[in-house]
Design an enzyme around this catalytic site. Structure first.
Site, mmCIF file in Angstrom:
data_model
loop_
_atom_site.group_PDB
_atom_site.id
_atom_site.type_symbol
_atom_site.label_atom_id
_atom_site.label_comp_id
_atom_site.label_asym_id
_atom_site.label_seq_id
_atom_site.Cartn_x
_atom_site.Cartn_y
_atom_site.Cartn_z
ATOM 1 C CG HIS A 1 -1.156 -8.714 -0.595
ATOM 2 N ND1 HIS A 1 -0.705 -7.447 -0.447
ATOM 3 C CD2 HIS A 1 -2.500 -8.582 -0.767
ATOM 4 C CE1 HIS A 1 -1.714 -6.591 -0.525
ATOM 5 N NE2 HIS A 1 -2.805 -7.255 -0.721
ATOM 6 C CE1 TYR B 1 -3.045 -3.007 0.081
ATOM 7 C CE2 TYR B 1 -3.501 -2.600 2.384
ATOM 8 C CZ TYR B 1 -3.701 -3.338 1.233
ATOM 9 O OH TYR B 1 -4.566 -4.408 1.243
HETATM 10 N N1 LIG Z 1 -5.963 -8.645 0.870
HETATM 11 C C1 LIG Z 1 -6.215 -7.986 -0.231
HETATM 12 O O1 LIG Z 1 -5.849 -8.394 -1.335
HETATM 13 C C2 LIG Z 1 -6.987 -6.699 -0.148
HETATM 14 C C3 LIG Z 1 -7.528 -6.144 -1.309
HETATM 15 C C4 LIG Z 1 -8.269 -4.961 -1.195
HETATM 16 C C5 LIG Z 1 -8.438 -4.378 0.045
HETATM 17 N N2 LIG Z 1 -7.868 -4.926 1.162
HETATM 18 C C6 LIG Z 1 -8.011 -4.290 2.495
HETATM 19 O O2 LIG Z 1 -9.382 -4.070 2.745
HETATM 20 C C7 LIG Z 1 -9.595 -2.702 3.049
HETATM 21 C C8 LIG Z 1 -10.978 -2.274 2.593
HETATM 22 O O3 LIG Z 1 -11.139 -2.406 1.204
HETATM 23 P P1 LIG Z 1 -11.216 -1.161 0.221
HETATM 24 O O4 LIG Z 1 -10.490 -0.044 0.861
HETATM 25 O O5 LIG Z 1 -10.775 -1.595 -1.120
HETATM 26 O O6 LIG Z 1 -12.767 -0.877 0.088
HETATM 27 P P2 LIG Z 1 -13.974 -0.596 1.112
HETATM 28 O O7 LIG Z 1 -13.530 -0.594 2.510
HETATM 29 O O8 LIG Z 1 -15.081 -1.517 0.721
HETATM 30 O O9 LIG Z 1 -14.416 0.870 0.674
HETATM 31 C C9 LIG Z 1 -13.627 1.998 0.927
HETATM 32 C C10 LIG Z 1 -14.370 3.235 0.416
HETATM 33 O O10 LIG Z 1 -15.611 3.356 1.100
HETATM 34 C C11 LIG Z 1 -15.788 4.674 1.606
HETATM 35 N N3 LIG Z 1 -16.440 4.553 2.917
HETATM 36 C C12 LIG Z 1 -15.984 3.907 4.016
HETATM 37 N N4 LIG Z 1 -16.886 3.968 5.014
HETATM 38 C C13 LIG Z 1 -17.940 4.662 4.534
HETATM 39 C C14 LIG Z 1 -19.175 5.076 5.102
HETATM 40 N N5 LIG Z 1 -19.521 4.762 6.354
HETATM 41 N N6 LIG Z 1 -20.011 5.797 4.318
HETATM 42 C C15 LIG Z 1 -19.695 6.117 3.043
HETATM 43 N N7 LIG Z 1 -18.540 5.772 2.450
HETATM 44 C C16 LIG Z 1 -17.660 5.047 3.197
HETATM 45 C C17 LIG Z 1 -14.392 5.256 1.723
HETATM 46 O O11 LIG Z 1 -14.405 6.647 1.459
HETATM 47 P P3 LIG Z 1 -14.266 7.738 2.636
HETATM 48 O O12 LIG Z 1 -12.807 7.872 2.933
HETATM 49 O O13 LIG Z 1 -14.861 8.950 2.027
HETATM 50 O O14 LIG Z 1 -15.045 7.247 3.817
HETATM 51 C C18 LIG Z 1 -13.623 4.532 0.612
HETATM 52 O O15 LIG Z 1 -13.715 5.235 -0.600
HETATM 53 C C19 LIG Z 1 -8.445 -2.004 2.304
HETATM 54 O O16 LIG Z 1 -8.271 -0.667 2.744
HETATM 55 C C20 LIG Z 1 -7.323 -2.932 2.612
HETATM 56 O O17 LIG Z 1 -6.834 -2.725 3.926
HETATM 57 C C21 LIG Z 1 -7.180 -6.099 1.075
#
Ligand SMILES: NC(=O)c1ccc[n+]([C@@H]2O[C@H](COP(=O)([O-])OP(=O)(O)OC[C@H]3O[C@@H](n4cnc5c(N)ncnc54)[C@H](OP(=O)(O)O)[C@@H]3O)[C@@H](O)[C@H]2O)c1
Length: 282
Positions: free
Chosen positions: A111, A52
């Site tokens: 990962h 990241y």
């Molecule tokens: N292991 C893997 O391969 C892998 C892959 C992808 C992700 N991940 C992990 O999973 C985490 C989460 O996944 P992600 O970041 O891809 O997507 P996510 O958590 O599903 O969505 C993040 C988005 O949602 C918005 N958001 C969050 N809470 C909200 C709320 N209460 N109301 C409205 N909007 C909201 C955020 O914007 P705002 O900042 O405006 O709230 C951001 O744009 C990642 O950050 C990472 O740590 C792991």
């Protein structure tokens, strides 16, 4: 906030994702404050990775950790598949720990699967665990066949968790992967639990049933999406946000219980899979 028991470790059902954080000096302070708020209000699991922002997210998390009791945080990081040999894993971990300004991880994840033999990766992880640099080890983006292969290796069944894409728009893992994990008491960490927010998830948040249910609970549609992801007792979700109000809402979502009727209505609208689907990853 619902509490989970992952192989004897008590964890909250909502943690904190960090992808795309720590890159922008102008939003750094806000991001730091948001994560800190989450940690101080029960979302004590942080998910980050060497990938990241090429280490920027880990640096941000490291700065936040200076302001809390490290022992109260369950810290997850991940190494690249190309760093999955014994030697490279050691170096990768050492660099991650330096950025995170701590001397151990609670969970270290591969990962995704890559070119290195899984048996070598597991042996390397167990060595790091014996040295006390990681408390637990696990995998990410593993499908059922990957986990079967892992469990056939010596000590492969010591895996702590599998972290996969899971949200209302991506229910594929419910067909065989989640049942397999349940048979083996292997917990799931659900990433992108709100389908990456409204930029991708409007189809979800604008849905009439989701709107109705959010009205019933007097919460936002996004909170219902998140609450749905963690209705089971063996799923921890790690939503990412840089906004304190959203962090508050995400923590509140950790206490929402959907009724059987509401779960049924959601199933009708977003059906569970009826055949094997290849694992999606982002
Ligand atoms: N292991 C893997 O391969 C892998 C892959 C992808 C992700 N991940 C992990 O999973 C985490 C989460 O996944 P992600 O970041 O891809 O997507 P996510 O958590 O599903 O969505 C993040 C988005 O949602 C918005 N958001 C969050 N809470 C909200 C709320 N209460 N109301 C409205 N909007 C909201 C955020 O914007 P705002 O900042 O405006 O709230 C951001 O744009 C990642 O950050 C990472 O740590 C792991």
């Amino acid at each position: 906030m619902k509490q989970l028991n992952f192989k004897g470790v008590n964890l909250p059902a909502i943690g904190i994702g960090t992808w795309h954080m720590g890159d922008n000096p102008q939003t750094y302070a806000q991001e730091k404050a948001t994560i800190l708020y989450g940690l101080n209000h029960g979302a004590t699991v942080i998910d980050t990775a060497e990938m990241y922002g090429a280490g920027n997210a880990e640096k941000l998390v490291g700065d936040v950790l200076q302001e809390v009791d490290r022992q109260k945080v369950f810290l997850i990081s991940k190494f690249y598949p190309q760093n999955a040999t014994k030697e490279k894993m050691k170096q990768a971990l050492s660099s991650s720990l330096k950025r995170l300004k701590t001397d151990y991880l609670d969970l270290y994840l591969l990962h995704w699967r890559g070119p290195v033999l899984l048996s070598e990766t597991v042996a390397g992880l167990i060595e790091l665990q014996k040295e006390g640099k990681i408390r637990h080890w696990g995998v990410s983006n593993f499908d059922t066949a990957d986990l079967e292969g892992l469990y056939n290796l010596p000590q492969g069944d010591q895996v702590f968790a599998n972290e996969d894409l899971y949200n209302l728009a991506n229910r594929g893992i419910e067909y065989d992967l989640l049942p397999w994990q349940r048979d083996h008491q292997l917990p799931l960490i659900a990433y992108a639990p709100i389908d990456q927010g409204d930029s991708r998830g409007q189809e979800l948040t604008q849905n009439a049933i989701i709107q109705q249910i959010s009205h019933n609970h007097q919460v936002t549609a996004m909170q219902i999406l998140l609450a749905w992801t963690i209705q089971a007792k063996d799923i921890l979700a790690i939503p990412q946000t840089s906004n304190i109000d959203h962090m508050k809402q995400n923590i509140e979502a950790g206490s929402i219980t959907l009724s059987a009727e509401e779960m049924k209505e959601i199933d009708l609208e977003f059906p569970a899979p009826v055949s094997k689907q290849s694992l999606r990853m982002i």
